[in-house]
Write a protein that holds these residues in place. Structure first.
Motif, mmCIF file in Angstrom:
data_model
loop_
_atom_site.group_PDB
_atom_site.id
_atom_site.type_symbol
_atom_site.label_atom_id
_atom_site.label_comp_id
_atom_site.label_asym_id
_atom_site.label_seq_id
_atom_site.Cartn_x
_atom_site.Cartn_y
_atom_site.Cartn_z
ATOM 1 N N LEU B 361 0.840 -1.197 0.000
ATOM 2 C CA LEU B 361 0.000 0.000 0.000
ATOM 3 C C LEU B 361 0.872 1.243 0.000
ATOM 4 N N GLU B 362 0.458 2.231 -0.797
ATOM 5 C CA GLU B 362 1.081 3.545 -0.702
ATOM 6 C C GLU B 362 0.062 4.486 -0.072
ATOM 7 N N ARG B 378 -5.943 5.865 7.049
ATOM 8 C CA ARG B 378 -5.867 4.723 6.119
ATOM 9 C C ARG B 378 -4.762 3.750 6.537
ATOM 10 N N GLN B 381 -6.107 1.737 9.411
ATOM 11 C CA GLN B 381 -7.083 0.757 8.905
ATOM 12 C C GLN B 381 -6.376 -0.434 8.254
ATOM 13 N N ALA B 382 -5.327 -0.138 7.508
ATOM 14 C CA ALA B 382 -4.609 -1.215 6.813
ATOM 15 C C ALA B 382 -3.922 -2.133 7.827
ATOM 16 N N ALA B 385 -6.621 -4.203 9.441
ATOM 17 C CA ALA B 385 -7.133 -5.240 8.549
ATOM 18 C C ALA B 385 -6.144 -6.405 8.481
ATOM 19 N N TYR B 386 -4.873 -6.084 8.305
ATOM 20 C CA TYR B 386 -3.863 -7.135 8.143
ATOM 21 C C TYR B 386 -3.673 -7.907 9.441
#
Lengths: 196, 400
Positions: B361-362, B378, B381-382, B385-386
């Protein structure tokens, strides 16, 4: 699962390496992982879709395929999938070339612009056609390069691309005698399995 | 106010205390030298489960230490939490309800682990420049011993940003069976010439300070504060982005200052501080220089300069990962120009070339390299999620 994905999964060999260009929320790759034990990679640019992929444990790279696939090695995937995105890319012909370079075989699906209702809309109303497949107005559509089944067949001929299989279907992703009679007139969605 | 209890948020790990662990098995270093014995300062959060499969290792960056989350002093309302508090705690991305989280001060550090300011048992004086040069590989070897000590055969994930991300990659290369996930954030395959150039300015600032005394400043009861301050000021500029500095300092603060970032309305026509960014940078440099050992700073930037796993593989970075078994999550930040997104994509491309499982992700962020320390939505969130997925694996008996 979307009908076109239902149809193409049988073309994906168990245990193979699969690249899905514009993989969305990763549901298709997650399904292939669960049922066929594939090694997956998705390319996606939508932030919410990327989060969904992470949640699903699907490998996803944030990458705009319009800028090419130079970072992927030739022949590094068994199958490359491009579902319902071809017409939204800046240069569909270049992405098809890139897919064939990166993958040993490729699967493409796209809406057939030459479907008779689209032809009729243009002929009678003189307006850009709209349909469940093409729900957009001309000014806000993400679709840049519509093509027909005949157009794509011609592209394959010119580029010496081997069509392993071609399936043309209706809204419900079924074939019919009329579609078999004249796919480019009665077919709504085209599904190609191609290789070099 | 004596006895004033501070309010600690519900998603904080709360009050924590570090532990000093002693290791007396000699550690052979990349340089060929050996450290006979050493201490590591370690902080942990959460609980190791019965299967011992829910441990996360957090690797710190250049100036970090073992104190990644929580507080030490219940009575000090001004105390700042650990350096990655936004990510560690109940309900946070590195969730202490699910994970046992380990963070240590790396060897050579100045926060309690053995380093240049520690007493050399052979001389009875601080090591100073006699302390051996430590590389990322040496850190990871010492971290593997820490894992042995804690009874952790395999980390659920090893996680780090910047220089921490380099340690994560080294784990995946050197100990492929000992981690299931590698989170490499705002890192690079190796330093660029520009990165090394900035480090050289930092190094020269410190070593040319008259109070440096060839690294023996402890003996003279002084330290090269000006040098460390300058080094940090240069470093700090590379951690931020142009856009963020504009946002912070590029605006008029009153009608009289001509729309410039003047501290007062008037030009001084001298060489004192005219602009806010000057005092900001001086403050940052000064605060840092009072708390950070100069020799440790030199060691850390040398470890950065030397990091380049590809050298053992004929310059082919992808080959370094040939035996790695973990899944990778690589992330970069749009405004990071120290380790720009292109550097992270180099990591990703080489992992793909090695047919490794990787996500990338960037994150769009204005805060430059320092973004990796910030609770950017963001980004959080990433990580959530991971790591949610990693937690599920742990619960279903995750082990390879």
């Amino acid at each position: 699962m979307r009908g076109d994905l239902q149809l193409i999964q049988d073309w994906i060999a168990p245990g193979s390496r699969v690249l899905d260009l514009g993989c969305g929320d990763g549901a298709f790759l997650a399904h292939l992982k669960a049922t066929r034990n594939i090694q997956e990679l998705g390319l996606e640019i939508d932030a919410e879709n990327i989060l969904q992929c992470l949640r699903a444990g699907v490998n996803v790279i944030e990458q705009n395929m319009d800028l090419g696939l130079q970072n992927l090695e030739s022949g590094s995937f068994d199958t490359v999938v491009l579902a319902h995105t071809l017409q939204a890319l800046h240069r569909p012909d270049l992405i098809v070339e890139e897919m064939l370079r990166v993958g040993k075989n490729c699967i493409l699906t796209f809406p057939n612009f030459a479907y008779w209702r689209h032809r009729l809309a243009l002929l009678t109303d003189g307006r850009m056609p709209k349909s469940p497949q093409l729900p957009y107005e001309w000014y806000d559509t993400p679709n840049l390069h519509h093509c027909t089944i005949s157009d794509f067949d011609e592209l394959c001929r010119r580029k010496h691309i081997k069509v392993l299989s071609r399936t043309v279907v209706d809204h419900g992703h079924h074939s019919s005698p009329l579609i078999r009679l004249s796919p480019n007139f009665f077919g709504i969605n085209a599904i190609y399995h191609i290789t070099r | 106010m004596p006895g004033a209890q501070k309010k600690i948020a519900a998603d904080s790990v709360g009050l924590v205390s570090p532990e000093r662990l002693h290791f007396d098995e000699p550690l052979k270093l990349r340089s060929g030298r050996t450290i006979d014995q050493y201490d590591l300062m370690v902080e942990t959060y959460g609980t190791l489960n019965a299967e011992r499969n829910n441990a996360l290792l957090i690797c710190h960056a250049l100036s970090g230490d073992h104190h990644a989350a929580g507080y030490y002093d219940a009575n000090n309302p001004k105390e700042k939490p650990g350096w990655w508090d936004c990510c560690i705690g109940p309900g946070k991305p590195f969730d202490t309800n699910h994970f046992f989280i380990v963070c240590l001060n790396n060897l050579g550090g100045c926060a309690g682990s053995t380093g240049p300011s520690s007493i050399n048992p052979e001389t009875g004086k601080p090591f100073g420049l006699d302390f051996p040069i430590i590389t990322v590989r040496d850190w990871v070897n010492s971290q593997a011993r820490l894992a042995d000590r804690l009874g952790i055969e395999q980390w659920a994930a090893v996680i780090g940003g910047s220089l921490g991300g380099m340690q994560v990659m080294r784990w995946a290369i050197s100990y492929p069976a000992r981690l299931r996930h590698a989170l490499v954030i705002a890192a690079a395959p190796k330093l660029s010439a520009q990165n090394i150039a900035f480090n050289e300015v930092a190094r020269q600032s410190i070593m040319s300070d008259p109070d440096f005394h060839e690294g023996r400043y402890y003996d003279f009861n002084t330290f090269p504060q000006k040098g460390v301050m300058l080094a940090r000021m240069v470093g700090h500029i590379t951690y931020l982005s142009d856009a963020m500095l504009r946002e912070k300092f590029g605006k008029a603060s009153s009608d009289s200052n001509f729309g410039r970032d003047l501290r007062s309305g008037n030009l001084s026509f001298g060489f004192d501080v005219d602009f806010q960014v000057q005092s900001y940078l001086q403050y940052k440099g000064q605060t840092f220089s009072k708390n950070f050992d100069a020799n440790t700073y030199l060691l850390m930037i040398k470890a950065l300069d030397y990091f380049d796993p590809a050298v053992d593989y004929g310059g082919d970075f992808s080959k370094a990962f040939a035996h790695s078994q973990c899944k990778f999550l690589v992330m970069s930040f749009s405004s990071d120009w120290r380790f720009a997104p292109e550097r992270s994509r180099e990591i990703v491309d080489n992992l793909l070339k090695a047919h490794k499982q990787v996500s990338y992700l960037e994150i769009a962020a204005a805060e430059g390299h320092d973004s990796f320390l910030m609770p950017i939505p963001r980004y959080m969130q990433a990580l959530h999620a991971y790591m949610g997925r990693v937690a599920v694996e742990c619960n279903s008996g995750g082990h390879r």
